[in-house]
Structures are given as structure tokens and as C-alpha cells.
Design a protein around this motif. Structure first.
Motif, PDB file in Angstrom:
ATOM      1  N   SER A 130       0.810  -1.228   0.000  1.00  0.00           N
ATOM      2  CA  SER A 130       0.000   0.000   0.000  1.00  0.00           C
ATOM      3  C   SER A 130       0.841   1.275   0.000  1.00  0.00           C
ATOM      4  O   SER A 130       0.499   2.263   0.659  1.00  0.00           O
ATOM      5  CB  SER A 130      -0.959   0.016   1.213  1.00  0.00           C
ATOM      6  OG  SER A 130      -1.820  -1.100   1.180  1.00  0.00           O
ATOM      7  N   ILE A 131       1.942   1.267  -0.747  1.00  0.00           N
ATOM      8  CA  ILE A 131       2.749   2.480  -0.905  1.00  0.00           C
ATOM      9  C   ILE A 131       2.136   3.297  -2.037  1.00  0.00           C
ATOM     10  O   ILE A 131       2.055   2.835  -3.174  1.00  0.00           O
ATOM     11  CB  ILE A 131       4.224   2.130  -1.186  1.00  0.00           C
ATOM     12  CG1 ILE A 131       4.794   1.346  -0.002  1.00  0.00           C
ATOM     13  CG2 ILE A 131       5.037   3.398  -1.427  1.00  0.00           C
ATOM     14  CD1 ILE A 131       6.236   0.934  -0.169  1.00  0.00           C
ATOM     15  N   GLN A 132       1.716   4.508  -1.724  1.00  0.00           N
ATOM     16  CA  GLN A 132       0.866   5.252  -2.642  1.00  0.00           C
ATOM     17  C   GLN A 132       1.590   6.280  -3.497  1.00  0.00           C
ATOM     18  O   GLN A 132       1.121   6.626  -4.579  1.00  0.00           O
ATOM     19  CB  GLN A 132      -0.241   5.956  -1.840  1.00  0.00           C
ATOM     20  CG  GLN A 132      -1.147   4.975  -1.100  1.00  0.00           C
ATOM     21  CD  GLN A 132      -2.137   5.669  -0.184  1.00  0.00           C
ATOM     22  OE1 GLN A 132      -1.901   6.777   0.269  1.00  0.00           O
ATOM     23  NE2 GLN A 132      -3.254   5.016   0.076  1.00  0.00           N
ATOM     24  N   ASP A 133       2.713   6.782  -3.041  1.00  0.00           N
ATOM     25  CA  ASP A 133       3.392   7.851  -3.774  1.00  0.00           C
ATOM     26  C   ASP A 133       4.199   7.283  -4.939  1.00  0.00           C
ATOM     27  O   ASP A 133       5.084   6.445  -4.727  1.00  0.00           O
ATOM     28  CB  ASP A 133       4.318   8.617  -2.837  1.00  0.00           C
ATOM     29  CG  ASP A 133       5.009   9.754  -3.550  1.00  0.00           C
ATOM     30  OD1 ASP A 133       4.359  10.779  -3.776  1.00  0.00           O
ATOM     31  OD2 ASP A 133       6.198   9.609  -3.918  1.00  0.00           O
ATOM     32  N   PRO A 134       3.925   7.710  -6.178  1.00  0.00           N
ATOM     33  CA  PRO A 134       4.654   7.173  -7.332  1.00  0.00           C
ATOM     34  C   PRO A 134       6.164   7.370  -7.240  1.00  0.00           C
ATOM     35  O   PRO A 134       6.932   6.501  -7.672  1.00  0.00           O
ATOM     36  CB  PRO A 134       4.067   7.944  -8.512  1.00  0.00           C
ATOM     37  CG  PRO A 134       2.720   8.378  -8.055  1.00  0.00           C
ATOM     38  CD  PRO A 134       2.868   8.660  -6.598  1.00  0.00           C
ATOM     39  N   THR A 159       0.860  -4.976  -3.189  1.00  0.00           N
ATOM     40  CA  THR A 159      -0.486  -5.275  -2.725  1.00  0.00           C
ATOM     41  C   THR A 159      -1.451  -4.214  -3.242  1.00  0.00           C
ATOM     42  O   THR A 159      -1.042  -3.166  -3.740  1.00  0.00           O
ATOM     43  CB  THR A 159      -0.549  -5.300  -1.192  1.00  0.00           C
ATOM     44  OG1 THR A 159      -0.325  -3.975  -0.688  1.00  0.00           O
ATOM     45  CG2 THR A 159       0.496  -6.249  -0.608  1.00  0.00           C
ATOM     46  N   LYS A 160      -2.726  -4.487  -3.085  1.00  0.00           N
ATOM     47  CA  LYS A 160      -3.760  -3.524  -3.461  1.00  0.00           C
ATOM     48  C   LYS A 160      -3.532  -2.225  -2.685  1.00  0.00           C
ATOM     49  O   LYS A 160      -3.212  -2.245  -1.508  1.00  0.00           O
ATOM     50  CB  LYS A 160      -5.134  -4.092  -3.138  1.00  0.00           C
ATOM     51  CG  LYS A 160      -6.276  -3.213  -3.609  1.00  0.00           C
ATOM     52  CD  LYS A 160      -7.622  -3.869  -3.300  1.00  0.00           C
ATOM     53  CE  LYS A 160      -8.779  -2.992  -3.765  1.00  0.00           C
ATOM     54  NZ  LYS A 160     -10.094  -3.608  -3.478  1.00  0.00           N
ATOM     55  N   GLY A 161      -3.665  -1.104  -3.359  1.00  0.00           N
ATOM     56  CA  GLY A 161      -3.436   0.178  -2.722  1.00  0.00           C
ATOM     57  C   GLY A 161      -2.098   0.789  -3.063  1.00  0.00           C
ATOM     58  O   GLY A 161      -1.878   1.980  -2.832  1.00  0.00           O
ATOM     59  N   THR A 162      -1.195  -0.014  -3.621  1.00  0.00           N
ATOM     60  CA  THR A 162       0.096   0.511  -4.074  1.00  0.00           C
ATOM     61  C   THR A 162      -0.087   1.188  -5.433  1.00  0.00           C
ATOM     62  O   THR A 162      -0.868   0.718  -6.266  1.00  0.00           O
ATOM     63  CB  THR A 162       1.135  -0.626  -4.192  1.00  0.00           C
ATOM     64  OG1 THR A 162       1.336  -1.194  -2.896  1.00  0.00           O
ATOM     65  CG2 THR A 162       2.465  -0.117  -4.718  1.00  0.00           C
ATOM     66  N   GLU A 191       3.153   4.789   3.571  1.00  0.00           N
ATOM     67  CA  GLU A 191       3.870   5.978   4.033  1.00  0.00           C
ATOM     68  C   GLU A 191       3.368   6.492   5.382  1.00  0.00           C
ATOM     69  O   GLU A 191       4.164   6.885   6.244  1.00  0.00           O
ATOM     70  CB  GLU A 191       3.737   7.112   3.002  1.00  0.00           C
ATOM     71  CG  GLU A 191       4.518   6.891   1.722  1.00  0.00           C
ATOM     72  CD  GLU A 191       3.721   6.218   0.630  1.00  0.00           C
ATOM     73  OE1 GLU A 191       4.121   6.310  -0.535  1.00  0.00           O
ATOM     74  OE2 GLU A 191       2.669   5.590   0.940  1.00  0.00           O
ATOM     75  N   GLY A 192       2.064   6.506   5.588  1.00  0.00           N
ATOM     76  CA  GLY A 192       1.519   7.062   6.820  1.00  0.00           C
ATOM     77  C   GLY A 192       1.267   6.033   7.903  1.00  0.00           C
ATOM     78  O   GLY A 192       1.574   6.253   9.081  1.00  0.00           O
ATOM     79  N   GLN A 193       0.721   4.879   7.511  1.00  0.00           N
ATOM     80  CA  GLN A 193       0.302   3.867   8.484  1.00  0.00           C
ATOM     81  C   GLN A 193       1.373   2.809   8.768  1.00  0.00           C
ATOM     82  O   GLN A 193       1.265   2.076   9.751  1.00  0.00           O
ATOM     83  CB  GLN A 193      -0.963   3.163   7.976  1.00  0.00           C
ATOM     84  CG  GLN A 193      -2.131   4.107   7.717  1.00  0.00           C
ATOM     85  CD  GLN A 193      -2.550   4.868   8.948  1.00  0.00           C
ATOM     86  OE1 GLN A 193      -2.633   4.311  10.035  1.00  0.00           O
ATOM     87  NE2 GLN A 193      -2.796   6.168   8.785  1.00  0.00           N
ATOM     88  N   GLY A 194       2.379   2.740   7.906  1.00  0.00           N
ATOM     89  CA  GLY A 194       3.390   1.703   8.083  1.00  0.00           C
ATOM     90  C   GLY A 194       2.874   0.346   7.618  1.00  0.00           C
ATOM     91  O   GLY A 194       1.868   0.245   6.910  1.00  0.00           O
ATOM     92  N   ASN A 254      11.572   8.352   5.441  1.00  0.00           N
ATOM     93  CA  ASN A 254      10.798   8.150   4.220  1.00  0.00           C
ATOM     94  C   ASN A 254      10.934   6.697   3.782  1.00  0.00           C
ATOM     95  O   ASN A 254      12.010   6.109   3.857  1.00  0.00           O
ATOM     96  CB  ASN A 254      11.331   9.099   3.144  1.00  0.00           C
ATOM     97  CG  ASN A 254      10.797   8.779   1.776  1.00  0.00           C
ATOM     98  OD1 ASN A 254      11.354   7.927   1.083  1.00  0.00           O
ATOM     99  ND2 ASN A 254       9.746   9.445   1.371  1.00  0.00           N
ATOM    100  N   VAL A 255       9.827   6.097   3.325  1.00  0.00           N
ATOM    101  CA  VAL A 255       9.833   4.665   3.025  1.00  0.00           C
ATOM    102  C   VAL A 255      10.836   4.301   1.931  1.00  0.00           C
ATOM    103  O   VAL A 255      11.457   3.230   1.975  1.00  0.00           O
ATOM    104  CB  VAL A 255       8.413   4.167   2.667  1.00  0.00           C
ATOM    105  CG1 VAL A 255       7.914   4.793   1.358  1.00  0.00           C
ATOM    106  CG2 VAL A 255       8.368   2.654   2.579  1.00  0.00           C
ATOM    107  N   ALA A 256      11.025   5.182   0.943  1.00  0.00           N
ATOM    108  CA  ALA A 256      11.983   4.892  -0.121  1.00  0.00           C
ATOM    109  C   ALA A 256      13.409   4.905   0.417  1.00  0.00           C
ATOM    110  O   ALA A 256      14.251   4.084   0.024  1.00  0.00           O
ATOM    111  CB  ALA A 256      11.840   5.891  -1.258  1.00  0.00           C
ATOM    112  N   ILE A 257      13.692   5.824   1.355  1.00  0.00           N
ATOM    113  CA  ILE A 257      15.010   5.865   1.977  1.00  0.00           C
ATOM    114  C   ILE A 257      15.211   4.639   2.857  1.00  0.00           C
ATOM    115  O   ILE A 257      16.256   3.976   2.800  1.00  0.00           O
ATOM    116  CB  ILE A 257      15.171   7.156   2.817  1.00  0.00           C
ATOM    117  CG1 ILE A 257      15.054   8.394   1.934  1.00  0.00           C
ATOM    118  CG2 ILE A 257      16.501   7.137   3.561  1.00  0.00           C
ATOM    119  CD1 ILE A 257      16.119   8.520   0.880  1.00  0.00           C
TER     120      ILE A 257
END
Length: 258
Positions: free
Chosen positions: A121-125, A146-149, A214-217, A241-244
Motif C-alpha cells: 500500500s505504498i501510494q506515492d509514485p 499489494t492492493k493500494g500501491t 507511508e503514513g500507516q506503516g 521516508n519509506v523509499a530511503i
């Protein structure tokens, strides 16, 4: 190769191109997406993959990058006015080049013994594309979402991935509960609320990484079915940041294997 001038924004080819750029549901329905920029187009062609159509401007057509693309590509090139191209482009400042391709499908079944990155569920492109770049650079072969990514084959994620997609086996919209129990290798999930350090793990053999929203982990299911690890942050920030965070984990794995 045919060079065709298109002037009207209402031309069916322009409407089709716009739909692919702007609408995920339209991309899925058509089974196509758009590569933007000469870097992505050249990387795709160098993998000997097919481009269906290229859209550019008369000025850009004279650039060496477009000349190289013309050498590798033998289909139609559609010439747009500068204003029409800018209206379609999501970049704005790069050399004019939009290419329609068919959405790829994975060539093989998911392997449960290979290094794998799961995006939950990572949303930021931008984050998604960056994680794909890091995974490809680190030698990871498989990506599961997963769904939401964010859609991995959207133009924005493709642009952020900078060609990383083309060396990865990609499996989208997978249920975590269906695949996670089948892995017979260590599974790790990042969590800033756990005390177990990333650097205390033995990452010398194949493993799975789960990166959460990103927000909920990460989800409760992921935390319950994987080894949760944290990246030490002596500076005291709440989280990375999740990408980092994902890149740090992947390259700690690389460091241990060198």
C-alpha cells in the motif's frame, strides 16, 4: 518510417494517448501505458521490446537521442505542436518523447526462494519508483505489490523508476496472506517502533523485504508474520521516508554479501 503530423487535440490518437497518461482504469482496459522521455524509450528499445507509437515535436525530432530512437524503432512517429505536446506531457522540461507500449506481463511464476521486495500500500509514485531503482541496483529479482500501491506501470512510476522495471519480475495486486506463508526464506518488515536493529540481522542469504504504507506503516498481518526491524536513528527523527528506509535495508544486504 511514417512521420505523421497531428494538429487537433480531438484526434482519436491524441485522446487515446491522453487517456493512457491520465487514467489507470483506461490503461488497464487498453492493456497499454506510456513511456515519457528519451531515456526510458531508449532503455526499452535496447531490451529489444516493442514500441507501438511515438509522439514528439518537429524540433525534438532533430535531437541525437531521437535520431537514435529512430534507428531502433521502425513504426509511426506522430509530430505534435509544441503547445499540444506541453498540454499532454507530465514532465514539461525534458526532450519531447512519448511512447505507447503494451503493458508487460510477468514471464514466469513467482519464485519463493529469491530475494523479493514487497510494497504494501505504498501510494506515492516517486517512492515506488525509487524503491524499484534501489531493488534493481541491489540485485533483487522480484517485486510484489499489494492492493493500494501505486500502479507500477503508470507514467509517473515509470519515470521515477528510470528503467528499473525492465530488469525486474513484477507481480501487482497480490494478497499478502496468499504469498507470505509460501516463502521459505527469512521475511523482514521495517518498523520504527521495534527495537531489533537492522544491523543485527544476517542478510547473507536470500530474503524478503516488506515496506509499508507511508503514513500507516506495515499492516498488522505483515508485522505478525515477519521479523520486524528498525533502522537506528541517533538523530531522533520519528521515522524515515519509506523509499530511503527501503534503500538502506537493501544496501545493508548488499554490504553483507560483498
Amino acid at each position: 518510417m511514417p512521420i505523421i503530423f497531428l494538429e487537433s487535440k480531438d484526434n482519436p490518437k491524441i485522446k487515446h494517448l491522453r487517456g493512457l497518461i491520465e487514467q489507470n482504469t483506461y490503461r488497464k482496459k487498453q492493456g497499454q501505458t506510456v513511456l515519457e522521455g528519451t531515456h526510458l524509450c531508449l532503455a526499452w528499445l535496447q531490451e529489444q521490446k516493442k514500441i507501438n507509437a511515438i509522439f514528439t515535436t518537429e524540433l525534438a525530432l532533430q535531437h541525437p537521442d531521437l535520431e537514435e530512437i529512430q534507428r531502433l524503432y521502425h513504426g509511426s512517429i506522430f509530430i505534435l505542436s509544441e503547445s499540444l505536446y506541453k498540454d499532454l506531457s507530465t514532465l514539461g522540461t525534458t526532450l519531447a518523447c512519448l511512447a505507447i507500449i503494451d503493458l508487460p506481463s510477468s514471464s514466469q511464476a513467482l519464485q519463493y526462494n529469491l530475494d523479493t521486495l514487497i510494497l504494501e500500500s505504498i501510494q506515492d509514485p516517486g517512492n515506488v519508483g525509487t524503491l524499484l531503482r534501489s531493488a534493481a541496483a541491489a540485485g533483487v529479482q522480484q517485486i510484489i505489490t499489494t492492493k493500494g500501491t501505486a500502479s507500477l506501470w503508470s507514467p509517473r512510476v515509470l519515470r521515477a523508476g528510470m528503467g528499473a522495471h525492465f530488469s525486474l519480475d513484477i507481480y501487482e495486486n497480490v494478497e499478502l496472506e496468499q504469498v507470505l506463508p509460501q516463502f521459505k526464506i527469512p521475511v523482514y518488515v521495517t518498523s520504527s517502533h521495534r527495537s531489533t536493529s537492522l544491523y543485527a540481522q544476517d542478510l547473507t542469504r536470500a530474503c524478503v523485504w516488506i515496506m509499508g504504507n507511508e503514513g500507516q506503516g506495515a499492516s498488522d498481518y505483515a508485522l505478525a508474520h515477519a521479523q520486524a526491524v528498525a533502522i537506528p536513528q541517533p538523530g531522533g527523527q520519528e521515522s524515515l521516508n519509506v523509499a530511503i528506509a527501503g534503500s538502506v535495508c537493501l544496501f545493508e544486504m548488499v554490504r553483507q554479501r560483498i
